[in-house]
Design an enzyme around this catalytic site. Structure first.
Site, PDB file in Angstrom:
ATOM      1  N   HIS A  72       0.872  -1.649  -0.382  1.00 38.71           N
ATOM      2  CA  HIS A  72      -0.206  -0.181   0.448  1.00 38.71           C
ATOM      3  C   HIS A  72       0.767   1.429   0.016  1.00 38.71           C
ATOM      4  CE1 HIS A  72      -4.297  -1.535   1.472  1.00 38.71           C
ATOM      5  NE2 HIS A  72      -2.988  -2.233   0.257  1.00 38.71           N
ATOM      6  N   TYR A 195      -9.646   5.071   8.155  1.00 42.98           N
ATOM      7  CA  TYR A 195      -9.413   5.407   9.129  1.00 42.98           C
ATOM      8  C   TYR A 195     -11.040   6.254   9.544  1.00 42.98           C
ATOM      9  CZ  TYR A 195      -5.160   2.929  10.282  1.00 42.98           C
ATOM     10  OH  TYR A 195      -4.223   1.319  10.810  1.00 42.98           O
ATOM     11  N   PRO A 287      -4.646  -0.237  19.384  1.00 46.47           N
ATOM     12  CA  PRO A 287      -3.912  -0.908  17.616  1.00 46.47           C
ATOM     13  C   PRO A 287      -4.102   0.093  16.926  1.00 46.47           C
ATOM     14  CG  PRO A 287      -5.212  -1.687  18.168  1.00 46.47           C
ATOM     15  CD  PRO A 287      -5.541  -0.909  19.847  1.00 46.47           C
ATOM     16  N   LYS A 291       1.691  -0.456  15.485  1.00 48.64           N
ATOM     17  CA  LYS A 291       2.440  -0.559  15.569  1.00 48.64           C
ATOM     18  C   LYS A 291       2.882  -1.902  15.936  1.00 48.64           C
ATOM     19  CE  LYS A 291       4.323   3.287  14.182  1.00 48.64           C
ATOM     20  NZ  LYS A 291       4.421   1.842  12.855  1.00 48.64           N
ATOM     21  N   TYR A 379       3.529   6.468  10.087  1.00 45.34           N
ATOM     22  CA  TYR A 379       2.497   5.428  10.048  1.00 45.34           C
ATOM     23  C   TYR A 379       3.768   4.654   9.312  1.00 45.34           C
ATOM     24  CZ  TYR A 379      -1.426   2.668   8.248  1.00 45.34           C
ATOM     25  OH  TYR A 379      -1.769   1.365   8.628  1.00 45.34           O
TER      26      TYR A 379
HETATM   27  P1  FAD Z   1       1.678 -12.553  21.721  1.00 44.70           P
HETATM   28  O1  FAD Z   1       1.265 -12.517  20.000  1.00 44.70           O
HETATM   29  O2  FAD Z   1       1.147 -12.460  22.548  1.00 44.70           O
HETATM   30  O3  FAD Z   1       2.921 -14.076  21.548  1.00 44.70           O
HETATM   31  C1  FAD Z   1       3.193 -14.607  22.900  1.00 44.70           C
HETATM   32  C2  FAD Z   1       3.122 -16.046  22.950  1.00 44.70           C
HETATM   33  O4  FAD Z   1       4.042 -16.442  23.987  1.00 44.70           O
HETATM   34  C3  FAD Z   1       1.847 -16.498  22.685  1.00 44.70           C
HETATM   35  O5  FAD Z   1       1.375 -16.893  22.099  1.00 44.70           O
HETATM   36  C4  FAD Z   1       1.514 -17.049  24.117  1.00 44.70           C
HETATM   37  O6  FAD Z   1       0.274 -18.429  24.041  1.00 44.70           O
HETATM   38  C5  FAD Z   1       2.715 -17.079  24.356  1.00 44.70           C
HETATM   39  N1  FAD Z   1       2.886 -17.613  26.072  1.00 44.70           N
HETATM   40  C6  FAD Z   1       2.493 -16.616  26.681  1.00 44.70           C
HETATM   41  N2  FAD Z   1       2.935 -17.161  28.062  1.00 44.70           N
HETATM   42  C7  FAD Z   1       3.470 -18.659  27.598  1.00 44.70           C
HETATM   43  C8  FAD Z   1       4.045 -19.088  28.882  1.00 44.70           C
HETATM   44  N3  FAD Z   1       3.624 -18.981  29.701  1.00 44.70           N
HETATM   45  N4  FAD Z   1       5.073 -20.089  28.418  1.00 44.70           N
HETATM   46  C9  FAD Z   1       5.128 -20.847  26.970  1.00 44.70           C
HETATM   47  N5  FAD Z   1       4.760 -19.844  26.165  1.00 44.70           N
HETATM   48  C10 FAD Z   1       3.573 -18.530  26.895  1.00 44.70           C
HETATM   49  N6  FAD Z   1      -1.303  -4.916  16.351  1.00 44.70           N
HETATM   50  C11 FAD Z   1      -1.269  -4.453  15.366  1.00 44.70           C
HETATM   51  O7  FAD Z   1      -0.644  -3.473  15.344  1.00 44.70           O
HETATM   52  N7  FAD Z   1      -2.913  -4.114  15.098  1.00 44.70           N
HETATM   53  C12 FAD Z   1      -4.625  -5.208  15.831  1.00 44.70           C
HETATM   54  O8  FAD Z   1      -4.858  -4.886  14.805  1.00 44.70           O
HETATM   55  C13 FAD Z   1      -3.568  -5.100  16.725  1.00 44.70           C
HETATM   56  N8  FAD Z   1      -5.030  -6.569  16.838  1.00 44.70           N
HETATM   57  C14 FAD Z   1      -4.618  -7.268  18.188  1.00 44.70           C
HETATM   58  C15 FAD Z   1      -5.529  -7.502  19.127  1.00 44.70           C
HETATM   59  C16 FAD Z   1      -5.345  -8.341  20.536  1.00 44.70           C
HETATM   60  C17 FAD Z   1      -6.483  -9.754  20.677  1.00 44.70           C
HETATM   61  C18 FAD Z   1      -4.470  -8.570  20.708  1.00 44.70           C
HETATM   62  C19 FAD Z   1      -3.800  -9.468  21.755  1.00 44.70           C
HETATM   63  C20 FAD Z   1      -2.530  -8.141  20.141  1.00 44.70           C
HETATM   64  C21 FAD Z   1      -3.384  -7.069  18.793  1.00 44.70           C
HETATM   65  N9  FAD Z   1      -1.869  -6.801  18.219  1.00 44.70           N
HETATM   66  C22 FAD Z   1      -2.598  -5.888  17.213  1.00 44.70           C
HETATM   67  C23 FAD Z   1      -1.211  -6.393  18.573  1.00 44.70           C
HETATM   68  C24 FAD Z   1      -0.088  -7.810  17.988  1.00 44.70           C
HETATM   69  O9  FAD Z   1      -0.305  -8.721  17.902  1.00 44.70           O
HETATM   70  C25 FAD Z   1       0.859  -8.050  18.923  1.00 44.70           C
HETATM   71  O10 FAD Z   1       1.784  -6.876  18.659  1.00 44.70           O
HETATM   72  C26 FAD Z   1       1.997  -8.909  18.498  1.00 44.70           C
HETATM   73  O11 FAD Z   1       1.577 -10.300  18.130  1.00 44.70           O
HETATM   74  C27 FAD Z   1       3.119  -8.832  19.347  1.00 44.70           C
HETATM   75  O12 FAD Z   1       3.661 -10.359  19.282  1.00 44.70           O
HETATM   76  P2  FAD Z   1       4.569 -11.163  20.425  1.00 44.70           P
HETATM   77  O13 FAD Z   1       5.103 -11.950  19.901  1.00 44.70           O
HETATM   78  O14 FAD Z   1       5.324 -10.356  21.428  1.00 44.70           O
HETATM   79  O15 FAD Z   1       3.634 -11.854  22.267  1.00 44.70           O
HETATM   80  C1  DHB Z   2      -5.327  -3.554  11.065  1.00 45.51           C
HETATM   81  C2  DHB Z   2      -4.956  -3.196  12.331  1.00 45.51           C
HETATM   82  C3  DHB Z   2      -4.715  -2.362  12.933  1.00 45.51           C
HETATM   83  O1  DHB Z   2      -4.862  -1.815  13.586  1.00 45.51           O
HETATM   84  C4  DHB Z   2      -4.323  -1.236  11.593  1.00 45.51           C
HETATM   85  O2  DHB Z   2      -4.424   0.227  12.186  1.00 45.51           O
HETATM   86  C5  DHB Z   2      -4.314  -1.012  10.459  1.00 45.51           C
HETATM   87  C6  DHB Z   2      -4.117  -2.713  10.003  1.00 45.51           C
HETATM   88  C7  DHB Z   2      -5.602  -4.421  10.915  1.00 45.51           C
HETATM   89  O3  DHB Z   2      -5.760  -5.602  11.561  1.00 45.51           O
HETATM   90  O4  DHB Z   2      -5.704  -5.252   9.034  1.00 45.51           O
END
Ligand code: FAD
Ligand code: DHB
Length: 385
Positions: A72, A195, A287, A291, A379
Site C-alpha cells: 500500500h 481510518y 492498535p 505498531k 505510520y
Molecule cells: P504474542 O503474539 O502475544 O505471543 C506470545 C506467545 O507466548 C503466545 O503464543 C502465548 O501463547 C505464549 N505464551 C504466553 N505465556 C506463555 C508461557 N508461560 N509459556 C509458554 N508460552 C507462553 N497489533 C496491531 O498492530 N494491529 C492489530 O490489529 C492488533 N490486534 C490485536 C488483537 C489482540 C487480541 C491482541 C492481543 C493483540 C493485537 N495486536 C495488534 C498486537 C499484536 O498482535 C502484538 O503486538 C503481537 O502479537 C506481539 O507479538 P509477540 O510475539 O510479542 O506476542
Molecule cells: C489492521 C489493524 C490495525 O490496528 C491497523 O491500524 C491497521 C490494520 C489490520 O488488522 O489489518
C-alpha cells in the site's frame, strides 16, 4: 537439557528470533504453551512497516509475503463524511504491506521446522531464572528444565517473563473503549485502509486479501459480543463510514469476531541479567497506529544482532545497549499510537470543548503538508538504527 538461547513464547516475536538466530548459527529452543493450530489461527495485526517486510525478506522468510502481501502507498482519514488521503509513499519514500500476523506465524513455524528447529508446542513455561538461565516448563504432564546462556521472554503481555525482572518499572494507560474486530468473506469496499472518526465512534476498514475484509469498530471496554448480530455490525459500520459521495460498504458473511481492550503499557528495563524481554511481554500499544507487531519485530531484530555479536566476538556491548536501544523506539511508537488513538476515537468522557479541539486537530492533520508528513513518517515506521 541445554541450549544457547531459551525462547519463551512461540508468537511472532519468539519464532522470528529463533529463525534469525538460526541463520547466524546460534541454537535456540522455543517453548510455546498453546498448540500450533491455536497460535496460527489467532486473528490479530495486519499492517506491516517496510522495515518489518525487509527483515522477513532478507532473512529468507518473505517468499509467500512477496506473493500474497498487498503493498500500500497511502491511507485515508475520513471524518465529517469526507475522505482525506495521506500519500504515505510520496511523503516518505516507503511502503506498507497488508499481510496478516496469522500468515507470518505460519510461514515462520514452517521454516523453523523445515530447518530442524526445536519448537515445542503445549510446553508451558512456569518460571524463568534470570541469574542461572534456567527455564522450568511443563510438557506432557511432567515438569522439565532447560538451561541456556540467555533467555528471551517473548511470551506476550500475560506471560511469566516480565515478572522475573526485579524492580521492573511499569507505565500504563487504559482507554475508555475497545475494538470489536471482524473478519468477513467479502471483497473489501476500498483499495486503501480507511481510518474513520465519527461522533458515534471510530471505525477502521482494513483487508486481508482481494476477497476478505477486516473491519474494526470502537465499542465499550466491557462490550458484550452477543449483543452484536451481523446486521447490527454492518449497520453501525455503514453509519461510521458514511459519506454523501456515493461510496458504499458491501456487507458479507462474518467468519470471526472478537473484542480487544485498548491499553498502553511499557515495562522498563527490558533486560535483567540473562533475561531479555521482547514484544508484547515488554510493551503494549493501542492498535490504532498498527505498531504492536512491528515493534515485536524490531525488538527481536535488535536482540538477534546483539546475540550474534556476542557469540561471534565475545562482545557484550550490543546486549548491554539492548534495553535502551529498544526503549527509545518503543516510546516513539507509544506516543504515535496514543496520538492516533486520541485523534480518531470518540472519547465518552470528553466535553464539547474537547470535541471541537479534536475536530480542529483532524482538519489540521488532513490539511497541512508537514502534519501529514509527520503522520506518514511514523505510520511507515522509522528506520532501525
Ligand atoms: P504474542 O503474539 O502475544 O505471543 C506470545 C506467545 O507466548 C503466545 O503464543 C502465548 O501463547 C505464549 N505464551 C504466553 N505465556 C506463555 C508461557 N508461560 N509459556 C509458554 N508460552 C507462553 N497489533 C496491531 O498492530 N494491529 C492489530 O490489529 C492488533 N490486534 C490485536 C488483537 C489482540 C487480541 C491482541 C492481543 C493483540 C493485537 N495486536 C495488534 C498486537 C499484536 O498482535 C502484538 O503486538 C503481537 O502479537 C506481539 O507479538 P509477540 O510475539 O510479542 O506476542
Ligand atoms: C489492521 C489493524 C490495525 O490496528 C491497523 O491500524 C491497521 C490494520 C489490520 O488488522 O489489518
Amino acid at each position: 537439557m541445554r541450549t544457547q538461547v531459551a525462547i519463551v513464547g512461540g508468537g511472532p516475536a519468539g519464532l522470528l528470533l529463533s529463525h534469525l538466530l538460526h541463520r547466524q548459527g546460534v541454537a535456540s529452543v522455543v517453548l510455546e504453551s498453546r498448540d500450533r493450530a491455536y497460535v496460527e489461527r489467532r486473528q490479530r495485526a495486519g499492517m506491516l512497516e517496510q522495515g518489518t517486510t525487509d527483515v522477513l525478506r532478507e532473512s529468507g522468510a518473505g517468499e509467500r509475503l512477496d506473493r500474497e502481501g498487498l503493498v500500500h502507498h497511502g491511507i485515508e482519514l475520513r471524518f465529517g463524511g469526507e475522505g482525506h488521503r495521506i500519500p504515505i509513499t510520496d511523503l516518505t519514500g516507503r511502503t506498507v504491506t497488508v499481510y496478516a500476523q496469522t500468515e507470518i506465524v505460519k510461514d515462520l513455524a514452517a521454516l523453523r521446522l523445515a530447518d530442524g528447529g526445536d519448537v515445542r508446542y503445549e510446553a508451558e513455561v512456569l518460571a524463568v531464572d534470570p541469574s542461572t538461565g534456567t527455564v522450568t516448563f511443563r510438557q506432557d504432564g511432567a515438569a522439565h528444565e532447560l538451561t541456556a546462556d540467555y533467555i528471551a521472554g517473548c511470551d506476550g503481555f500475560h506471560g511469566v517473563s516480565r515478572r522475573a525482572v526485579p524492580d521492573v518499572r511499569t507505565f500504563a494507560r487504559d482507554y475508555p473503549f475497545a475494538w470489536l474486530g471482524v473478519l468477513a468473506d467479502v471483497a473489501p469496499s476500498t483499495d486503501e485502509l480507511i481510518y474513520a472518526h465519527h461522533e458515534r465512534g471510530f471505525a477502521l476498514h482494513s483487508l486481508r486479501s482481494p476477497s476478505v475484509s477486516r473491519l474494526y469498530l470502537q465499542v465499550a471496554p466491557d462490550e458484550d459480543l452477543a449483543a452484536w448480530s451481523d446486521a447490527r455490525i454492518w449497520d453501525e459500520l455503514a453509519v461510521r463510514f458514511g459519506t454523501p459521495d456515493g461510496w458504499e460498504l458491501t456487507p458479507g458473511p462474518i467468519t470471526d469476531r472478537s473484542v480487544t481492550p485498548m491499553r498502553s503499557f511499557v515495562a522498563e528495563p527490558m533486560r535483567h541479567d540473562r533475561l531479555f524481554l521482547a514484544g508484547d511481554s515488554a510493551h503494549i500499544v493501542p492498535p490504532t497506529g498498527a505498531k504492536g507487531l512491528n515493534l515485536a519485530v524490531s525488538d527481536v531484530t535488535i536482540l538477534a544482532r546483539a546475540l550474534t555479536e556476542r557469540y561471534a566476538s565475545g562482545s557484550e556491548a550490543l546486549l548491554d545497549a539492548y534495553s535502551a536501544t529498544c526503549l527509545s523506539r518503543v516510546w516513539r511508537a507509544e506516543h504515535f499510537s496514543y496520538w492516533m488513538t486520541t485523534l480518531l476515537h470518540a472519547d465518552p468522557e470528553s466535553d464539547a470543548f474537547a470535541r471541537r479541539l479534536q475536530r480542529a486537530h483532524l482538519e489540521y492533520v488532513a490539511g497541512s503538508a508537514p502534519a501529514m508528513a509527520s503522520l506518514a513518517e511514523n505510520y511507515a515506521g522509522l528506520p532501525l538504527k
